[in-house]
Scaffold this active site. Structure first.
Site, short mmCIF file in Angstrom:
data_model
loop_
_atom_site.label_atom_id
_atom_site.label_comp_id
_atom_site.label_asym_id
_atom_site.label_seq_id
_atom_site.Cartn_x
_atom_site.Cartn_y
_atom_site.Cartn_z
N PHE A 114 0.86 -1.18 0.00
CA PHE A 114 0.00 0.00 0.00
C PHE A 114 0.90 1.23 0.00
CE2 PHE A 114 -2.92 2.98 2.30
CZ PHE A 114 -3.95 2.95 1.40
N ASP A 185 2.25 -5.83 7.71
CA ASP A 185 1.05 -5.01 7.76
C ASP A 185 -0.14 -5.95 7.54
OD1 ASP A 185 -1.12 -3.33 7.28
OD2 ASP A 185 0.14 -1.76 6.41
N TYR A 210 -10.56 -0.22 11.18
CA TYR A 210 -11.84 0.13 10.54
C TYR A 210 -12.20 -0.75 9.35
CZ TYR A 210 -8.48 2.85 7.71
OH TYR A 210 -7.40 3.24 6.96
N LYS A 211 -11.33 -1.72 9.00
CA LYS A 211 -11.65 -2.59 7.87
C LYS A 211 -12.41 -3.82 8.39
CE LYS A 211 -7.93 -0.66 5.11
NZ LYS A 211 -6.48 -0.63 4.89
N ARG A 357 -13.22 -3.56 -6.88
CA ARG A 357 -12.82 -4.40 -5.77
C ARG A 357 -14.04 -4.73 -4.89
NH1 ARG A 357 -8.59 -2.21 -1.18
NH2 ARG A 357 -10.36 -0.88 -0.71
#
Ligand SMILES: *Cc1c(COP(=O)(O)O)cnc(C)c1O
Length: 398
Positions: A114, A185, A210-211, A357
């Protein structure tokens, strides 16, 4: 098992008619979070005021949440703390890791990482100004690039765009054998698939609240430090709440015991409360059952979409065991396609340059929604519903 997922689905508040396939970007609202937040505000903030740091246990919330997350990622009690954002935690982990690596100068990462992770590494290198260098190779070349010149191996286990899954165990083992410190990560892993940090022998890990952990927009992130390393590192963000005795107000810093030293400043209690409540959806849930169901959902979606939309190109690994909990396809007008899907109540997201996605989260997504989403996608593509000016105009957040 069906009963399990019926039960967990009822724990979330998802608008009627919406098929939510973006829990990999922002998990939905847990009913418990709505209630807990209202109570926290009224009773503890409103009623207890400053006393709530003790009476409501606010001060220990980051550690309690850390232990809940630790249970999902194979980390022992006292090795994970909830704090800051993923980006900031990476800064803390990378500076700590580089303090352990002597003269080696290479931070090894891959082009599937990322961007924020790579940007943070650039910032660390510039700030330390000790001649470190970020080496970025293709994901499939990482293993061969691990050697005795590498100081830190810094990877994201699941590629945010394609869902490609690294072999954490094998890469960590190779890194360890070469004396390389590892940072994983877990932004797209925690709550998505079983992770075994202890078993892999990973040194540091960070990840997102938050995912898949459903902690709410901008929820606190987490950081893991392997227990044997905790007392060896001196934090770069050495704030008062990571001090051994914050309320002695000493003028010099002494790191707190174990993982506590990775705390910097005052935790955002309302956000922590939402994350804690969101995590309660995991009580009694076996992450292996979630993984099995997630692979089945993703396999079904791939099959349905490929049968209905031959123009879409699969960007994710076809083999479920090499994939996270998402499916991505490429389409030259991916952005507009996604906007048209969202307008038709199927919510996923777009990642430049051409990826649409879809996150599959068994806690609240089942087989019926999966097929229904493929049907809407077919309609959007066959009827060219995306080819409309309002869907071509890009918003700030995609
Ligand atoms: C989502 C994500 C982040 C997000 O970082 P923030 O600091 O929360 O904005 C970082 N790294 C990866 C791999 C991610 O997927």
């Amino acid at each position: 098992m069906t009963d399990l997922f019926e039960r967990t689905k009822a724990l979330f508040e998802i608008p009627e008619g919406v098929i939510y396939l973006d829990g990999n970007s922002l998990g939905p609202l847990a009913r418990a979070a709505k209630e807990r937040l209202a109570r926290e505000v009224a009773e503890n903030w409103g009623g207890q005021l400053i006393r709530a740091w003790n009476t409501a246990g606010w001060i220990d919330l980051p550690a309690r949440i850390g232990n809940r997350i630790g249970a999902l990622i194979g980390a022992p009690e006292g090795s994970v703390i909830a704090a800051d954002s993923t980006s900031v935690n990476l800064f803390k982990a990378l500076t700590a890791a580089l303090s352990l690596t002597g003269e080696r100068k290479v931070i090894l990462s891959d082009s599937g990482n990322f961007p924020s992770d790579l940007y943070i590494a650039e910032g660390v290198i510039r700030t330390l100004d000790k001649g470190h260098r970020l080496k970025i190779v293709a994901p499939e070349e990482v293993e061969a690039a691990i050697d005795e010149t590498v100081a830190v191996l810094m990877l994201t286990e699941v590629d945010y765009a394609t869902g490609r899954l690294h072999d954490m165990k094998a890469l960590t083992a190779k890194a360890k054998a070469a004396g390389v410190v590892t940072i994983w990560d877990l932004a797209h892993s925690a709550g998505a698939l079983p992770v075994d940090l202890s078993g892999a022998g990973a040194d540091f890990a960070i990840g997102c609240g938050y995912k898949y952990l459903n902690g709410g927009p901008g929820a606190p992130a987490f950081i893991y430090v392997r227990p044997e390393l905790q007392d060896k590192i001196r934090p770069s963000l050495s704030g008062w709440l990571g001090h051994e005795a914050p309320f002695l107000f000493d003028l010099d810093y002494r790191p707190g015991p174990s993982i506590d030293r990775m705390r910097a400043g005052t935790p955002p209690i309302l956000s922590m409360t939402a994350l804690d409540a969101g995590l309660s959806a995991w009580d009694g849930v076996d992450i292996h059952a979630v993984r099995e169901r997630s692979i089945a959902l993703c396999d079904l979606f791939i099959k349905e979409v490929e049968a209905r939309c031959p123009d879409l190109v699969l960007a994710s690994p076809r083999d479920g065991s090499r994939r996270g909990s998402q499916v991505s396809f490429r389409h030259p007008q991916g952005y507009a396609v996604m906007q048209a899907l969202i307008a038709n109540n199927v919510i996923g997201d777009f990642r430049a340059p051409d990826i649409i996605r879809f996150g599959f989260t068994p806690l609240y997504i089942g087989f019926e929604e999966t097929v229904a989403a493929a049907e809407v996608l077919e309609k959007v593509i066959k009827e060219k519903l995306w080819d409309c000016p309002e869907f071509l105009k890009k918003s700030k957040v995609t």
